[in-house]
Design a protein around this motif. Structure first.
Motif, PDB file in Angstrom:
ATOM      1  N   GLN A  93      10.701   5.927   0.201  1.00 51.45           N
ATOM      2  CA  GLN A  93       9.559   6.836   0.322  1.00 51.45           C
ATOM      3  C   GLN A  93       8.325   6.108   0.846  1.00 51.45           C
ATOM      4  O   GLN A  93       7.553   6.666   1.633  1.00 51.45           O
ATOM      5  N   ALA A  94       8.155   4.863   0.416  1.00 48.83           N
ATOM      6  CA  ALA A  94       6.981   4.098   0.832  1.00 48.83           C
ATOM      7  C   ALA A  94       7.006   3.797   2.327  1.00 48.83           C
ATOM      8  O   ALA A  94       5.966   3.838   3.002  1.00 48.83           O
ATOM      9  N   ARG A 125       8.580  14.312   6.397  1.00 47.72           N
ATOM     10  CA  ARG A 125       7.880  14.500   5.133  1.00 47.72           C
ATOM     11  C   ARG A 125       7.488  15.947   4.926  1.00 47.72           C
ATOM     12  O   ARG A 125       7.195  16.349   3.832  1.00 47.72           O
ATOM     13  N   ARG A 171       7.939   5.486   4.729  1.00 45.44           N
ATOM     14  CA  ARG A 171       7.487   6.603   5.564  1.00 45.44           C
ATOM     15  C   ARG A 171       5.981   6.597   5.761  1.00 45.44           C
ATOM     16  O   ARG A 171       5.477   7.099   6.768  1.00 45.44           O
ATOM     17  N   THR A 172       5.259   6.060   4.796  1.00 43.79           N
ATOM     18  CA  THR A 172       3.794   6.083   4.881  1.00 43.79           C
ATOM     19  C   THR A 172       3.224   4.829   5.533  1.00 43.79           C
ATOM     20  O   THR A 172       2.029   4.788   5.817  1.00 43.79           O
ATOM     21  N   VAL A 173       4.054   3.811   5.739  1.00 40.39           N
ATOM     22  CA  VAL A 173       3.517   2.542   6.229  1.00 40.39           C
ATOM     23  C   VAL A 173       3.832   2.300   7.698  1.00 40.39           C
ATOM     24  O   VAL A 173       3.560   1.216   8.213  1.00 40.39           O
ATOM     25  N   GLU A 194       6.354   7.475  14.121  1.00 32.40           N
ATOM     26  CA  GLU A 194       5.389   8.043  13.172  1.00 32.40           C
ATOM     27  C   GLU A 194       5.439   9.560  13.157  1.00 32.40           C
ATOM     28  O   GLU A 194       5.401  10.187  12.089  1.00 32.40           O
ATOM     29  N   ALA A 208       1.338   4.189  -2.939  1.00 31.50           N
ATOM     30  CA  ALA A 208       1.103   5.593  -2.606  1.00 31.50           C
ATOM     31  C   ALA A 208       2.196   6.515  -3.142  1.00 31.50           C
ATOM     32  O   ALA A 208       2.016   7.736  -3.193  1.00 31.50           O
ATOM     33  N   SER A 245       0.831  -1.204   0.000  1.00 28.21           N
ATOM     34  CA  SER A 245       0.000   0.000   0.000  1.00 28.21           C
ATOM     35  C   SER A 245       0.867   1.257   0.000  1.00 28.21           C
ATOM     36  O   SER A 245       0.529   2.258  -0.632  1.00 28.21           O
ATOM     37  N   GLY A 246       2.002   1.189   0.716  1.00 26.08           N
ATOM     38  CA  GLY A 246       2.914   2.325   0.707  1.00 26.08           C
ATOM     39  C   GLY A 246       3.581   2.512  -0.638  1.00 26.08           C
ATOM     40  O   GLY A 246       3.772   3.646  -1.097  1.00 26.08           O
ATOM     41  N   ALA A 259       6.541  11.911  10.061  1.00 29.63           N
ATOM     42  CA  ALA A 259       5.620  12.953   9.587  1.00 29.63           C
ATOM     43  C   ALA A 259       6.333  14.284   9.464  1.00 29.63           C
ATOM     44  O   ALA A 259       6.108  15.045   8.518  1.00 29.63           O
TER      45      ALA A 259
END
Length: 216
Positions: A136-137, A216, A139-141, A209, A109, A105-106, A213
């Motif tokens: 990069q992925a 980013r 960071r979102t997962v 997290e 994204a 999913s990351g 954040a």
């Protein structure tokens, strides 16, 4: 509370054993999950099919069935080992499917232009995935991966039920069955042991997290 205090060394040894299961299973699940996620987004149909089959089978198979296969099926195939490693590897394989989907999913994204730019400068699929997309992925997962690993810690209790020995589940079973102590205070100690692991893990993941954040 006196039951917990009187048996504190036993609870502490069970806590250490449970931590060993979680750390080994978590590292292995992360490694397998990353590879499976790479398969899932691969341009090669055989790799995509293998990744999809891996996730579909393990996500739709109860953890107890996976552990039964590891503990009783593998010895019939001539693969022998301790229940500790059978249980730990079984937990890792099961968890890897959920890790894979979180990472996939990351990856999805990340803007497609990132991968296209990597290919434009001559990077192959593996290089663009590992050097450009995955950093990069990841960071979102962090939140979904955190949930997966917290669930894995709780699932380690099921691993203990398969005779791993020495973990928090085994401590509770020993104190209630072998020593005949009251179940409620014994289980309270077991619950506190798991909370000692899950609450700090949740706080560390929350801090990570927030750091990601900000980055980013």
């Amino acid at each position: 509370m006196h039951v917990i205090i009187d048996n504190l060394p036993l609870y502490l040894s069970g806590l250490v054993r449970t931590l060993q299961i979680c750390v080994y299973a978590g590292v292995l699940a992360l490694l397998i999950g990353v590879v499976a996620a790479g398969f899932r987004v691969s341009p090669l149909p055989p790799l995509r099919g293998a990744g999809t089959a891996w996730v579909t089978v393990l996500r739709n198979c109860p953890l107890t069935v996976v552990l039964f296969f590891m503990a009783f099926g593998l010895p019939e195939l001539g693969l022998n080992g301790s229940y500790f490693w059978f249980g730990t590897i079984g937990l890792a394989l099961y968890t890897s499917a959920f890790v894979c989907e979180a990472i996939r999913s990351g990856i999805n994204a990340v803007p497609a232009g990132q991968a296209e730019a990597a290919r434009a400068i001559g990077l192959g699929f593996g290089q663009s995935l590992s050097l450009v997309v995955l950093p990069q992925a990841l960071r979102t997962v962090v939140p979904p991966l955190g949930n997966v690993f917290i669930a894995m810690i709780k699932n380690s209790a099921i691993v203990g039920a398969f005779g791993v020995g020495g973990d928090l589940f085994a401590v509770g079973d020993t104190l209630t069955s072998a020593r005949g102590l009251a179940a409620l205070p014994v289980l309270l100690g077991v619950v506190l042991g798991y909370l000692v692991i899950t609450i700090p893990a949740g706080l560390m993941l929350g801090a990570l997290e927030r750091k990601v954040a900000i980055a980013r």
